[in-house]
Design a protein around this motif. Structure first.
Motif, PDB file in Angstrom:
ATOM      1  N   VAL A   1      -1.653   2.938   2.239  1.00  0.00           N
ATOM      2  CA  VAL A   1      -2.333   3.160   0.958  1.00  0.00           C
ATOM      3  C   VAL A   1      -3.824   2.989   1.234  1.00  0.00           C
ATOM      4  O   VAL A   1      -4.317   1.872   1.341  1.00  0.00           O
ATOM      5  N   ARG A   2      -4.511   4.128   1.409  1.00  0.00           N
ATOM      6  CA  ARG A   2      -5.928   4.060   1.784  1.00  0.00           C
ATOM      7  C   ARG A   2      -6.789   4.680   0.691  1.00  0.00           C
ATOM      8  O   ARG A   2      -6.311   5.487  -0.089  1.00  0.00           O
ATOM      9  N   GLY A   3      -8.051   4.332   0.719  1.00  0.00           N
ATOM     10  CA  GLY A   3      -8.957   4.943  -0.244  1.00  0.00           C
ATOM     11  C   GLY A   3     -10.163   4.084  -0.523  1.00  0.00           C
ATOM     12  O   GLY A   3     -10.358   3.046   0.123  1.00  0.00           O
TER      13      GLY A   3
ATOM     14  N   ALA B   1      -9.547  -4.033  -4.164  1.00  0.00           N
ATOM     15  CA  ALA B   1      -8.425  -4.927  -4.435  1.00  0.00           C
ATOM     16  C   ALA B   1      -8.855  -6.335  -4.077  1.00  0.00           C
ATOM     17  O   ALA B   1      -9.453  -6.567  -3.027  1.00  0.00           O
ATOM     18  N   HIS B   2      -8.566  -7.272  -4.970  1.00  0.00           N
ATOM     19  CA  HIS B   2      -8.969  -8.669  -4.757  1.00  0.00           C
ATOM     20  C   HIS B   2      -7.754  -9.572  -4.919  1.00  0.00           C
ATOM     21  O   HIS B   2      -7.127  -9.508  -5.961  1.00  0.00           O
TER      22      HIS B   2
ATOM     23  N   GLU C   1      -8.347  -8.952  -0.856  1.00  0.00           N
ATOM     24  CA  GLU C   1      -8.033  -7.807   0.000  1.00  0.00           C
ATOM     25  C   GLU C   1      -6.812  -8.069   0.878  1.00  0.00           C
ATOM     26  O   GLU C   1      -5.967  -7.184   1.062  1.00  0.00           O
ATOM     27  N   GLU C   2      -6.732  -9.295   1.411  1.00  0.00           N
ATOM     28  CA  GLU C   2      -5.622  -9.596   2.333  1.00  0.00           C
ATOM     29  C   GLU C   2      -4.285  -9.601   1.597  1.00  0.00           C
ATOM     30  O   GLU C   2      -3.247  -9.305   2.185  1.00  0.00           O
TER      31      GLU C   2
ATOM     32  N   PHE D   1      -3.525  -7.545  -0.786  1.00  0.00           N
ATOM     33  CA  PHE D   1      -3.146  -6.131  -0.846  1.00  0.00           C
ATOM     34  C   PHE D   1      -2.513  -5.705   0.472  1.00  0.00           C
ATOM     35  O   PHE D   1      -1.494  -5.006   0.480  1.00  0.00           O
ATOM     36  N   ASP D   2      -3.100  -6.131   1.611  1.00  0.00           N
ATOM     37  CA  ASP D   2      -2.523  -5.802   2.926  1.00  0.00           C
ATOM     38  C   ASP D   2      -1.066  -6.264   3.000  1.00  0.00           C
ATOM     39  O   ASP D   2      -0.195  -5.533   3.454  1.00  0.00           O
TER      40      ASP D   2
ATOM     41  N   GLU E   1       1.275  -4.221   0.784  1.00  0.00           N
ATOM     42  CA  GLU E   1       1.515  -2.915   1.403  1.00  0.00           C
ATOM     43  C   GLU E   1       2.545  -3.048   2.537  1.00  0.00           C
ATOM     44  O   GLU E   1       3.486  -2.258   2.626  1.00  0.00           O
TER      45      GLU E   1
END
Lengths: 95, 253
Positions: free
Chosen positions: A31-33, A37-38, A40-41, A43-44, A47
């Motif tokens: 999921v790139r773009g 997102a907070h 960030e990690e 979100f990683d 995903e």
């Protein structure tokens, strides 16, 4: 099979979604773009948690994983990403 | 209320991002006060947003050929070509009276510094959520924020000049077929201080205007200083071990 879409999210950013699907299972997803997102990690990790789930569970799994990680999104939403994901499943050959 | 002001001149991209992160660490550990840093880029650098794919966004051969570095940021947002530009970073604890709990509110409060800086140059800017500042409806400043270790880090750009054709020689676009139209669109949507003022604005003049702008918008006094030796050393270490590495830059392909 690798599926890919580049979609401008309404009132949001540009989502570049890539997924490898085998026998109805998500083997990898990116999921790139240019969204935010907070944290960030978180979100990683959300995903990464999507790997090896049945494709039909993308929406609920992504949404739950982001909530679990306490991730706040700007320029993208879990549902907007799921909409794009479900739309690109139409590229799969009929089972 | 006082913020530290650092004017660190022009540096390579990996060091610029490393020093921003080192300042974040120093403020988070209470070793330094809230800090506004103003800087530029040499060589010119493309920075990528945290969530962007390297190969999707950047033509690395073109960058190498044109002497342009490529660095991934810790902040989200889009790819930026940093050339004729003033960049700022601002670091403050989330508990600071000038900080806002909400991300969007924080953008608004901190981008007011950019709007006030533009006013000092005689330009009327407006904040355009999520993260842009416009003059005459055209983007002159992009901004990106993250929160780490109890601190807010926001960095952003103010375009002194812009060369959209050169930018698109370095960046990839989703469709080559649409490239011409996209470039024309961006030329319509982006502007710079030179375009707006009809004269060039150098880094020192811009830095003075935006330092005053942030001081006014945040109602703080700026205390000019130098980065500490520890911050410089830490910034160089982070540049070497993180921002200058393929592992970090290519973490999303």
């Amino acid at each position: 099979m690798t599926l890919r879409r580049i979609v401008k999210i309404p009132a949001g950013k540009l989502l570049k979604l890539t997924a490898d699907v085998e026998n109805g299972v998500l083997k990898s997803v990116a999921v790139r773009g240019d969204f935010f997102a907070h944290p960030e990690e978180g979100f990683d990790r959300a995903e990464e948690s999507l790997v090896d789930i049945p494709v039909g569970e993308f929406r609920s799994a992504f949404s739950a994983a982001l909530a679990r990680e306490g991730v706040e999104l700007f320029g993208l939403s879990a549902d907007a990403a799921a909409d794009v994901f479900e739309e690109m499943l139409h590229d799969l050959p009929p089972a | 209320m006082t913020f530290r002001l650092l004017e660190t001149g022009v540096s390579p991209g990996a060091f610029n991002m490393g020093l921003d992160e080192a300042i974040l660490g120093a403020v988070a550990e209470g070793r330094q006060p809230p800090t506004l840093r103003l800087y530029g880029w040499n060589p010119p650098t493309v920075t990528l947003g945290y969530f962007q794919g390297l190969d999707e966004e950047v033509d690395r051969e073109a960058c190498a050929r044109m002497g342009v570095d490529v660095v991934r940021r810790i902040t989200g947002g889009g790819a930026v070509f940093h050339d004729a530009e003033l960049t700022y970073s601002i670091v403050l604890p989330e508990s600071h009276p000038r900080a806002r709990p909400g991300i969007l509110d924080s953008y608004r409060v901190l981008c007011a510094g950019v709007v006030e800086g533009l006013a000092r140059l005689g330009l009327s800017g407006e904040f355009a959520p999520i993260n842009d500042v416009l003059v005459g409806g055209r983007k002159v400043s992009g901004n990106a924020q993250t929160r780490k270790r109890g601190c807010i880090l926001q960095h952003g750009t103010i375009l002194l000049d812009v060369d959209v054709d050169r930018m698109f020689a370095l960046l990839k676009v989703p469709s080559e077929k649409m490239k011409g139209k996209l470039i024309e669109d961006v030329k319509q949507r982006v502007t710079s201080l030179r375009h707006q003022l009809g004269r060039s604005v150098g880094l020192p003049e811009a830095a003075a205007a935006f330092a005053a702008g942030f001081a006014a918008a945040l109602d703080v006094v700026l205390d000019p200083a130098q980065p500490s030796p520890e911050e410089l050393e830490e910034g160089r270490r982070i540049a070497r071990e993180k921002y200058g590495t393929e592992a970090w830059t290519g973490r999303r392909k």
